[in-house]
Structures are given as C-alpha cells and as structure tokens.
Motif scaffolding. Sequence first.
Motif, PDB file in Angstrom:
ATOM      1  N   TYR A 247      30.075  43.121  40.278  1.00  0.00           N
ATOM      2  CA  TYR A 247      29.111  42.477  39.393  1.00  0.00           C
ATOM      3  C   TYR A 247      28.011  41.837  40.229  1.00  0.00           C
ATOM      4  CZ  TYR A 247      32.358  42.579  35.363  1.00  0.00           C
ATOM      5  OH  TYR A 247      33.184  42.957  34.336  1.00  0.00           O
TER       6      TYR A 247
ATOM      7  N   GLN B  24      25.122  38.614  39.754  1.00  0.00           N
ATOM      8  CA  GLN B  24      24.754  37.482  38.912  1.00  0.00           C
ATOM      9  C   GLN B  24      23.440  36.897  39.383  1.00  0.00           C
ATOM     10  OE1 GLN B  24      27.250  33.874  38.980  1.00  0.00           O
ATOM     11  NE2 GLN B  24      27.063  33.764  36.753  1.00  0.00           N
TER      12      GLN B  24
ATOM     13  N   LEU C  49      25.372  37.866  34.408  1.00  0.00           N
ATOM     14  CA  LEU C  49      26.334  38.734  35.076  1.00  0.00           C
ATOM     15  C   LEU C  49      26.156  40.166  34.586  1.00  0.00           C
ATOM     16  CD1 LEU C  49      29.728  36.854  35.203  1.00  0.00           C
ATOM     17  CD2 LEU C  49      28.764  38.188  37.053  1.00  0.00           C
TER      18      LEU C  49
ATOM     19  N   LEU D  29      27.465  44.197  35.223  1.00  0.00           N
ATOM     20  CA  LEU D  29      28.405  45.112  35.867  1.00  0.00           C
ATOM     21  C   LEU D  29      27.620  46.210  36.573  1.00  0.00           C
ATOM     22  CD1 LEU D  29      31.349  46.091  36.303  1.00  0.00           C
ATOM     23  CD2 LEU D  29      31.062  47.447  34.228  1.00  0.00           C
TER      24      LEU D  29
ATOM     25  N   PHE E 135      29.683  39.614  42.870  1.00  0.00           N
ATOM     26  CA  PHE E 135      31.100  39.344  42.670  1.00  0.00           C
ATOM     27  C   PHE E 135      31.893  40.644  42.633  1.00  0.00           C
ATOM     28  CE2 PHE E 135      31.312  34.875  41.963  1.00  0.00           C
ATOM     29  CZ  PHE E 135      30.127  34.495  41.347  1.00  0.00           C
TER      30      PHE E 135
ATOM     31  N   PHE F 223      38.367  37.253  39.565  1.00  0.00           N
ATOM     32  CA  PHE F 223      37.137  37.320  40.345  1.00  0.00           C
ATOM     33  C   PHE F 223      37.307  36.745  41.741  1.00  0.00           C
ATOM     34  CE2 PHE F 223      33.530  38.561  37.634  1.00  0.00           C
ATOM     35  CZ  PHE F 223      34.196  38.719  36.431  1.00  0.00           C
TER      36      PHE F 223
ATOM     37  N   GLN G 277      35.270  34.963  45.139  1.00  0.00           N
ATOM     38  CA  GLN G 277      34.365  33.811  45.238  1.00  0.00           C
ATOM     39  C   GLN G 277      32.910  34.219  45.268  1.00  0.00           C
ATOM     40  OE1 GLN G 277      35.708  30.905  44.740  1.00  0.00           O
ATOM     41  NE2 GLN G 277      36.819  30.153  46.515  1.00  0.00           N
TER      42      GLN G 277
ATOM     43  N   ARG H 100      26.829  35.374  48.306  1.00  0.00           N
ATOM     44  CA  ARG H 100      25.445  34.997  47.979  1.00  0.00           C
ATOM     45  C   ARG H 100      24.526  35.717  48.959  1.00  0.00           C
ATOM     46  NH1 ARG H 100      22.867  31.381  44.970  1.00  0.00           N
ATOM     47  NH2 ARG H 100      24.835  30.375  44.381  1.00  0.00           N
TER      48      ARG H 100
ATOM     49  N   GLY I 190      28.987  27.649  42.939  1.00  0.00           N
ATOM     50  CA  GLY I 190      29.306  28.327  44.181  1.00  0.00           C
ATOM     51  C   GLY I 190      30.649  29.036  44.189  1.00  0.00           C
ATOM     52  N   LYS I 191      31.275  29.135  43.042  1.00  0.00           N
ATOM     53  CA  LYS I 191      32.591  29.752  42.975  1.00  0.00           C
ATOM     54  C   LYS I 191      32.570  30.964  42.037  1.00  0.00           C
ATOM     55  CE  LYS I 191      34.589  26.571  45.505  1.00  0.00           C
ATOM     56  NZ  LYS I 191      35.483  25.569  44.923  1.00  0.00           N
ATOM     57  N   GLY I 192      33.686  31.674  42.048  1.00  0.00           N
ATOM     58  CA  GLY I 192      33.835  32.791  41.142  1.00  0.00           C
ATOM     59  C   GLY I 192      34.250  32.322  39.758  1.00  0.00           C
ATOM     60  N   LEU I 193      34.594  33.266  38.912  1.00  0.00           N
ATOM     61  CA  LEU I 193      34.986  32.952  37.545  1.00  0.00           C
ATOM     62  C   LEU I 193      36.502  32.823  37.449  1.00  0.00           C
ATOM     63  CD1 LEU I 193      32.124  34.303  37.282  1.00  0.00           C
ATOM     64  CD2 LEU I 193      32.846  35.004  35.016  1.00  0.00           C
TER      65      LEU I 193
ATOM     66  N   GLN J  76      34.566  47.843  30.200  1.00  0.00           N
ATOM     67  CA  GLN J  76      33.793  46.812  30.841  1.00  0.00           C
ATOM     68  C   GLN J  76      33.605  45.621  29.930  1.00  0.00           C
ATOM     69  OE1 GLN J  76      29.475  47.576  30.984  1.00  0.00           O
ATOM     70  NE2 GLN J  76      29.973  49.627  30.317  1.00  0.00           N
ATOM     71  N   LEU J  77      33.356  44.509  30.577  1.00  0.00           N
ATOM     72  CA  LEU J  77      33.068  43.265  29.901  1.00  0.00           C
ATOM     73  C   LEU J  77      31.568  43.075  29.806  1.00  0.00           C
ATOM     74  CD1 LEU J  77      35.589  40.853  31.654  1.00  0.00           C
ATOM     75  CD2 LEU J  77      35.817  41.860  29.393  1.00  0.00           C
TER      76      LEU J  77
ATOM     77  N   PHE K 150      29.021  40.022  29.373  1.00  0.00           N
ATOM     78  CA  PHE K 150      29.057  38.569  29.503  1.00  0.00           C
ATOM     79  C   PHE K 150      27.880  37.922  28.791  1.00  0.00           C
ATOM     80  CE2 PHE K 150      32.348  37.345  32.546  1.00  0.00           C
ATOM     81  CZ  PHE K 150      32.707  38.555  33.082  1.00  0.00           C
ATOM     82  N   GLY K 151      28.134  36.724  28.281  1.00  0.00           N
ATOM     83  CA  GLY K 151      27.050  35.866  27.850  1.00  0.00           C
ATOM     84  C   GLY K 151      26.449  35.186  29.068  1.00  0.00           C
TER      85      GLY K 151
END
Lengths: 114, 114
Positions: free
Chosen positions: A35, A37, A43, A45, A91, A105, A107, A110, B41-44, B101-102, B104-105
């Motif tokens: 993914y 972002q 986000l 895919l 991601f 997911f 981390q 960036r 700064g992190k994943g989901l 697949q997802l 996302f909002g």
Amino acid sequence: DAGVIQSPRHEVTEMGQEVTLRCKPISGHDYLFWYRQTMMRGLELLIYFNNNVPIDDSGMPEDRFSAKMPNASFSTLKIQPSEPRDSAVYFCASRQTGGVTEAFFGQGTRLTVV
Amino acid sequence: KQEVTQIPAALSVPEGENLVLNCSFTDSAIYNLQWFRQDPGKGLTSLLLIQSSQREQTSGRLNASLDKSSGRSTLYIAASQPGDSATYLCAVRRSSGSARQLTFGSGTQLTVLP
C-alpha cells in the motif's frame, strides 16, 4: 512472531535514483499487500500477491514501479527512477486465508524523494 | 467503484466523553468491514472486523456497528482516554470479484484532551 517487518523505516533519495523497499510477511501468511499512503489520496493498494504470485497490480501507478516476491518470506517494491511525487509512506501487509483479520500491517517505510 | 468516506476528518473531545466515528460506503455488496487504528509514524492495527452478516462487534470500550442497506458503519468509543488519540480508518472488502482488496476511508484523526 515479530509481525510484518519492513525496511528501511526511512529513506531519503534524490530524484532519478533507484529505491528498493523490503518486506518480510508474517510466517504462514499466504497473502501479501503493498500500500501507499499520502495525505492527498489516503491508503491505496498498489499490488498484492497470493502464494508468491502477483494477482492484481492494477494499483501500480507507472512502469517505474515493480514488485517481486521470490519466496514466501520476502518481497520487494522497487521504484526506478524515483520522482518527488513518489514521496509517501509505503506499507506492506500480510494475511492468512481464513484469518480473523483482514491484514496485519508493517510499520511502513517513509520515502522522501528530493 | 467502491468509495469509502469518513466524516469528520478530525475530532477533538475532552477525556471521558463517549464518541462516535462515522464511515459510509457507496456499494453495499461488501464481504466485511474493518476498523483500524493508526498511531503517528506507525502502521495500522486492526480493532474490529464485522462480517456482512453481522450487525455489530464489541471489544472492550469499542463497539462497531454495520448497516449494509444504508452503507454505514459507526465506531463507538466509550469513556474516551488520551491514549485513544490516533487516526481511525475504516475499510471495506468487496463481496465478489477476484480482487481481495480493502478500500480504505481517509480516516478520522481523534484527539482526546486530558
């Protein structure tokens, strides 16, 4: 399990350079997703694999992007040549068929292209 | 094409307040809907997953509901705490087609003030 592991966490590169992002999915997971972002697009895919085979790469923005999964424990996303508009957080996620959650997911990496 | 919308984009509440986050989707032919949390700064991190045949799911102070016919889901957070501050994303999975697949909002950024 340590979860989905991505490297590097941060990457700064100059426009035109090749960038390789790496991902180690959770052991036993048969799906792997990449993914991207951004603030503007949220986000998205890019591509996903099932049992190491690319299934849908319709989200890959351009031919500059390529992804491989040589084995069940490793995948790469490559951008060549990179451009400033590629700057985003990338991601990797994995899941197991029949699992209770849609995806786990990493981390994220960036990426900043200057 | 499935579109997922989350309103508001940002929300700030005092500690202890109960709150509701909203998610709407345009195509009601979904397989499931999932709520994620993303820290800076992190994943989901997956919070709750609701199958299309379910109406709601609960985990601790969190309750997620699903109304497929109206294309809506809500995430209810009871007795909010500063540690709940994060971005909350909902994602829907299509019920048909080969693309597992997802979508996302764009997320709701929640700030709980101490």
